[in-house]
Design a protein around this motif. Structure first.
Motif, PDB file in Angstrom:
ATOM      1  N   ILE A  66      59.908  35.480  42.570  1.00  0.00           N
ATOM      2  CA  ILE A  66      58.453  35.544  42.366  1.00  0.00           C
ATOM      3  C   ILE A  66      58.161  36.516  41.234  1.00  0.00           C
ATOM      4  N   GLN A  67      57.441  36.029  40.231  1.00  0.00           N
ATOM      5  CA  GLN A  67      57.019  36.864  39.101  1.00  0.00           C
ATOM      6  C   GLN A  67      55.549  36.608  38.840  1.00  0.00           C
ATOM      7  N   GLY A  68      54.835  37.626  38.390  1.00  0.00           N
ATOM      8  CA  GLY A  68      53.432  37.443  38.072  1.00  0.00           C
ATOM      9  C   GLY A  68      52.675  38.750  38.062  1.00  0.00           C
ATOM     10  N   THR A  69      51.355  38.647  38.196  1.00  0.00           N
ATOM     11  CA  THR A  69      50.496  39.829  38.172  1.00  0.00           C
ATOM     12  C   THR A  69      49.422  39.725  39.238  1.00  0.00           C
ATOM     13  N   VAL A  70      48.962  40.894  39.661  1.00  0.00           N
ATOM     14  CA  VAL A  70      47.820  41.016  40.557  1.00  0.00           C
ATOM     15  C   VAL A  70      46.728  41.700  39.746  1.00  0.00           C
ATOM     16  N   SER A  71      45.588  41.032  39.596  1.00  0.00           N
ATOM     17  CA  SER A  71      44.455  41.589  38.852  1.00  0.00           C
ATOM     18  C   SER A  71      43.368  41.973  39.841  1.00  0.00           C
ATOM     19  N   LEU A  72      42.952  43.212  39.767  1.00  0.00           N
ATOM     20  CA  LEU A  72      41.868  43.683  40.613  1.00  0.00           C
ATOM     21  C   LEU A  72      40.670  43.987  39.721  1.00  0.00           C
ATOM     22  N   TYR A  73      39.571  43.338  40.029  1.00  0.00           N
ATOM     23  CA  TYR A  73      38.369  43.411  39.215  1.00  0.00           C
ATOM     24  C   TYR A  73      37.249  44.014  40.051  1.00  0.00           C
ATOM     25  N   ARG A  74      36.615  45.029  39.509  1.00  0.00           N
ATOM     26  CA  ARG A  74      35.495  45.686  40.187  1.00  0.00           C
ATOM     27  C   ARG A  74      34.206  45.280  39.478  1.00  0.00           C
ATOM     28  N   PRO A  75      33.356  44.428  40.076  1.00  0.00           N
ATOM     29  CA  PRO A  75      32.149  43.952  39.399  1.00  0.00           C
ATOM     30  C   PRO A  75      31.187  45.061  38.993  1.00  0.00           C
ATOM     31  N   SER A  76      31.161  46.159  39.723  1.00  0.00           N
ATOM     32  CA  SER A  76      30.186  47.211  39.436  1.00  0.00           C
ATOM     33  C   SER A  76      30.636  48.195  38.363  1.00  0.00           C
ATOM     34  N   ASN A  77      31.941  48.227  38.024  1.00  0.00           N
ATOM     35  CA  ASN A  77      32.422  49.215  37.057  1.00  0.00           C
ATOM     36  C   ASN A  77      33.714  48.707  36.425  1.00  0.00           C
ATOM     37  N   LYS A  78      33.646  48.338  35.154  1.00  0.00           N
ATOM     38  CA  LYS A  78      34.828  47.746  34.526  1.00  0.00           C
ATOM     39  C   LYS A  78      35.928  48.774  34.243  1.00  0.00           C
ATOM     40  N   GLN A  79      35.615  50.069  34.288  1.00  0.00           N
ATOM     41  CA  GLN A  79      36.646  51.089  34.092  1.00  0.00           C
ATOM     42  C   GLN A  79      37.611  51.149  35.267  1.00  0.00           C
ATOM     43  N   LEU A  80      37.227  50.599  36.412  1.00  0.00           N
ATOM     44  CA  LEU A  80      38.102  50.616  37.587  1.00  0.00           C
ATOM     45  C   LEU A  80      39.028  49.408  37.654  1.00  0.00           C
ATOM     46  N   ASP A  81      38.845  48.414  36.775  1.00  0.00           N
ATOM     47  CA  ASP A  81      39.693  47.222  36.774  1.00  0.00           C
ATOM     48  C   ASP A  81      41.128  47.595  36.404  1.00  0.00           C
ATOM     49  N   PHE A  82      42.091  46.934  37.034  1.00  0.00           N
ATOM     50  CA  PHE A  82      43.493  47.157  36.671  1.00  0.00           C
ATOM     51  C   PHE A  82      44.340  45.961  37.067  1.00  0.00           C
ATOM     52  N   ASP A  83      45.504  45.859  36.441  1.00  0.00           N
ATOM     53  CA  ASP A  83      46.486  44.811  36.710  1.00  0.00           C
ATOM     54  C   ASP A  83      47.783  45.459  37.168  1.00  0.00           C
ATOM     55  N   LEU A  84      48.446  44.794  38.106  1.00  0.00           N
ATOM     56  CA  LEU A  84      49.749  45.257  38.583  1.00  0.00           C
ATOM     57  C   LEU A  84      50.761  44.130  38.437  1.00  0.00           C
ATOM     58  N   PRO A  85      51.953  44.432  37.916  1.00  0.00           N
ATOM     59  CA  PRO A  85      52.991  43.393  37.904  1.00  0.00           C
ATOM     60  C   PRO A  85      53.553  43.202  39.317  1.00  0.00           C
ATOM     61  N   ILE A  86      53.940  41.991  39.601  1.00  0.00           N
ATOM     62  CA  ILE A  86      54.535  41.701  40.908  1.00  0.00           C
ATOM     63  C   ILE A  86      56.036  41.928  40.813  1.00  0.00           C
ATOM     64  N   SER A  87      56.520  42.890  41.583  1.00  0.00           N
ATOM     65  CA  SER A  87      57.965  43.116  41.707  1.00  0.00           C
ATOM     66  C   SER A  87      58.237  43.335  43.189  1.00  0.00           C
ATOM     67  N   LEU A  88      58.939  42.402  43.766  1.00  0.00           N
ATOM     68  CA  LEU A  88      59.139  42.400  45.214  1.00  0.00           C
ATOM     69  C   LEU A  88      60.608  42.579  45.585  1.00  0.00           C
ATOM     70  N   SER A  89      60.846  43.348  46.629  1.00  0.00           N
ATOM     71  CA  SER A  89      62.176  43.394  47.230  1.00  0.00           C
ATOM     72  C   SER A  89      62.140  42.712  48.595  1.00  0.00           C
ATOM     73  N   ASN A  90      60.953  42.656  49.183  1.00  0.00           N
ATOM     74  CA  ASN A  90      60.736  41.859  50.392  1.00  0.00           C
ATOM     75  C   ASN A  90      59.487  41.018  50.161  1.00  0.00           C
ATOM     76  N   ASN A  91      58.920  40.433  51.187  1.00  0.00           N
ATOM     77  CA  ASN A  91      57.857  39.455  50.960  1.00  0.00           C
ATOM     78  C   ASN A  91      56.453  40.049  50.886  1.00  0.00           C
ATOM     79  N   HIS A  92      56.321  41.363  50.676  1.00  0.00           N
ATOM     80  CA  HIS A  92      54.980  41.932  50.545  1.00  0.00           C
ATOM     81  C   HIS A  92      54.907  42.944  49.404  1.00  0.00           C
ATOM     82  N   LEU A  93      53.688  43.105  48.895  1.00  0.00           N
ATOM     83  CA  LEU A  93      53.384  44.047  47.819  1.00  0.00           C
ATOM     84  C   LEU A  93      52.278  44.958  48.323  1.00  0.00           C
ATOM     85  N   LEU A  94      52.440  46.270  48.126  1.00  0.00           N
ATOM     86  CA  LEU A  94      51.461  47.239  48.593  1.00  0.00           C
ATOM     87  C   LEU A  94      50.728  47.841  47.407  1.00  0.00           C
ATOM     88  N   ILE A  95      49.401  47.758  47.436  1.00  0.00           N
ATOM     89  CA  ILE A  95      48.562  48.416  46.430  1.00  0.00           C
ATOM     90  C   ILE A  95      48.102  49.718  47.065  1.00  0.00           C
TER      91      ILE A  95
END
Length: 148
Positions: free
Chosen positions: A88-117
């Protein structure tokens, strides 16, 4: 001074136009009412929208549903157990509608079947989450809105 009906109609039109112009000018000059586009590259994203539709259809057709869970230490994204996490490869994009300075992207790197933000990255409020991932050359997309 006596006002006839013609003068009354003209004064009513002038009053109504003044009332409307007041609110138009007030809304255009008020900084709290920001009328910019939601994202900077709106038109480029609009052209790529068909790819998003196809990726969402892939996730629906292949029954590859993600699960988002609120944990004490953050937000956990759980991928299906039948997928190999190393592929599994990809990205997680988190978008904050009220403040664009809080938006961020995380790459997906998994060793098991879950990703923790981590909890420290997520402030209280609404978040739009978009998970784009590729598994065996096929693109998938999951979109969800949460209130954290």
């Amino acid at each position: 001074m006596k006002i006839n009906w013609g003068t009354g109609i003209v004064l009513a039109f002038i009053g109504f136009i003044s009332f409307i112009m007041f609110f138009v000018i007030k809304m255009n000059s008020d900084r709290r009412a920001n009328h910019d586009l939601v994202t900077e590259d709106y038109y480029r994203q609009e052209l790529a929208y068909q790819k998003e539709i196809d990726a969402q259809n892939n996730a629906t057709n292949d029954i590859v549903n993600l699960e988002l869970k609120k944990q004490a230490n953050g937000l956990q994204i759980v991928f299906p157990k039948n997928l190999d996490p190393n592929k599994i490869q990809g990205t997680v994009s988190l978008y904050r509608p009220s403040n664009k300075q809080l938006d961020f992207d995380l790459p997906i790197s998994l060793s098991n079947n879950h990703l923790l933000i981590p909890d420290k990255r997520l402030l209280d409020g609404r978040w739009d989450i978009k998970v784009n991932w590729v598994y065996n050359g096929k693109e998938y997309l999951h979109k969800e809105n949460i209130t954290y």
